[in-house]
Design a protein around this motif. Structure first.
Motif, short mmCIF file in Angstrom:
data_model
loop_
_atom_site.label_atom_id
_atom_site.label_comp_id
_atom_site.label_asym_id
_atom_site.label_seq_id
_atom_site.Cartn_x
_atom_site.Cartn_y
_atom_site.Cartn_z
N ASP A 46 1.04 -0.73 0.16
CA ASP A 46 -0.02 -0.29 0.35
C ASP A 46 1.08 1.05 -0.15
N GLN A 47 1.99 1.45 0.32
CA GLN A 47 2.82 2.61 0.89
C GLN A 47 3.32 2.70 -0.95
N ILE A 48 3.79 1.39 -1.31
CA ILE A 48 4.15 1.86 -2.78
C ILE A 48 3.66 2.27 -3.95
N LYS A 49 2.37 1.80 -3.31
CA LYS A 49 1.36 2.20 -4.40
C LYS A 49 0.68 3.83 -3.84
N LYS A 50 1.42 4.61 -2.23
CA LYS A 50 0.85 5.85 -2.01
C LYS A 50 2.22 6.95 -2.37
N TYR A 51 3.19 6.41 -2.46
CA TYR A 51 4.35 7.02 -2.93
C TYR A 51 4.66 6.90 -5.00
#
Length: 288
Positions: free
Chosen positions: A68-73
């Motif tokens: 999810d953090q990969i997608k957020k950034y």
């Protein structure tokens, strides 16, 4: 020729942490991952020592949070395995089967690979029943699984499989190396049996498509049959793509690939963040 600012080899906790921190600094990294994002998290039954999760969290769920953090950034991830790495002029050249990439900075977060069992030959016809990581057989039901090992990984694998299977842990030596908390959990389980001072001398096919292990113990010879055999006898850095040592102050090894026995998620993530901060300082001219 397109040159990336930073390429990260490996999409486990350290690689993802490094990528997220770089993105926060305004740097767009590229992650090269040969398998799935999360690395060895897919093998972890339960993570109990990472701050912020007092009740613990499963490895798979933690991996999903990292994704999810990969997608957020909006971090670019390319799912290709690296086969070669060289320094070409002032840039790093990273080669996969399909492409070549160039980068100013390089982060190697490729983790570890299992040490192979070499005490006796393994018949080719049994290769599909013998594993070095638990993820391929996590969903099996009503099977007997023998795990060889005495460290945290072996005992964690047993806890992952015990709900629906019968599990036997074989320790080749006298003393177990796992954490006391893991050993207590094993002792409480009725579906996990633990034996020490057991050495496998021969692995052969048995009837009903089973594996037969001819073993030696202090009491003498014993035979054990199982549906699957799982080795957890140690790991070593995964650096097959690094054909020769590269001396350069813009290459960094982070996480499990450099930390020897200190393979913990918290350490790996800290490594990744610290490395990203170092790279940012170099780009800013604050550090040589």
């Amino acid at each position: 020729m397109k040159v990336e600012d930073v390429i990260i080899i490996g999409g486990g906790p350290s690689g993802i942490a490094c990528g997220v921190q770089l993105a926060r600094c305004g740097i767009k990294p590229v992650i090269l991952e040969k398998g799935k994002l999360g690395g060895l998290l897919v093998n972890a039954n339960y993570i109990e020592n990472y701050p912020g999760f007092p009740k613990g969290i499963s490895g798979n769920k933690f991996a999903e949070l990292l994704k999810d953090q990969i997608k957020k950034y909006k971090i670019k991830v390319i799912f290709e395995e690296v086969f070669d790495l060289i320094l070409e002029g002032e840039f790093f050249k990273i080669t996969t089967k399909k492409h070549s990439f160039h980068s100013k900075f390089l982060v190697i977060a490729s983790g570890t690979k299992p040490k192979e069992f070499k005490d006796c030959p393994i018949p080719p016809e049994l290769k599909d029943k013998i594993f070095y990581e638990v993820s391929p057989i996590r969903s099996v039901r009503n099977k007997k699984v023998v795990i060889v090992g005495a460290g945290d990984v072996a005992f964690d694998y047993a806890l992952s499989l015990k709900t629906y299977n019968e599990v036997l842990i074989l320790n080749r030596k006298e003393k177990e190396k796992c954490l006391p908390t893991l050993f207590k959990k094993i002792q409480k389980s009725k579906r996990i049996n633990y034996k020490k001072n057991i050495k496998i001398k021969k692995i052969i096919p048995s009837s009903n498509h089973l594996i037969k292990l001819e073993c030696k113990s202090k009491e003498g010879k014993i035979n054990i049959e199982a549906n699957y055999l799982l080795f957890a006898i140690g790991r070593k850095p995964c650096l097959d793509f690094l054909k020769e040592k590269i001396e350069n102050n813009k290459i960094y090894l982070v996480g499990d690939v450099r930390n020897g026995p200190f393979r913990q998620i918290g350490i790996a993530i800290g490594d990744g963040i610290k490395t990203a901060m170092k790279i940012f300082r170099k780009i800013q001219g604050e550090e040589k």
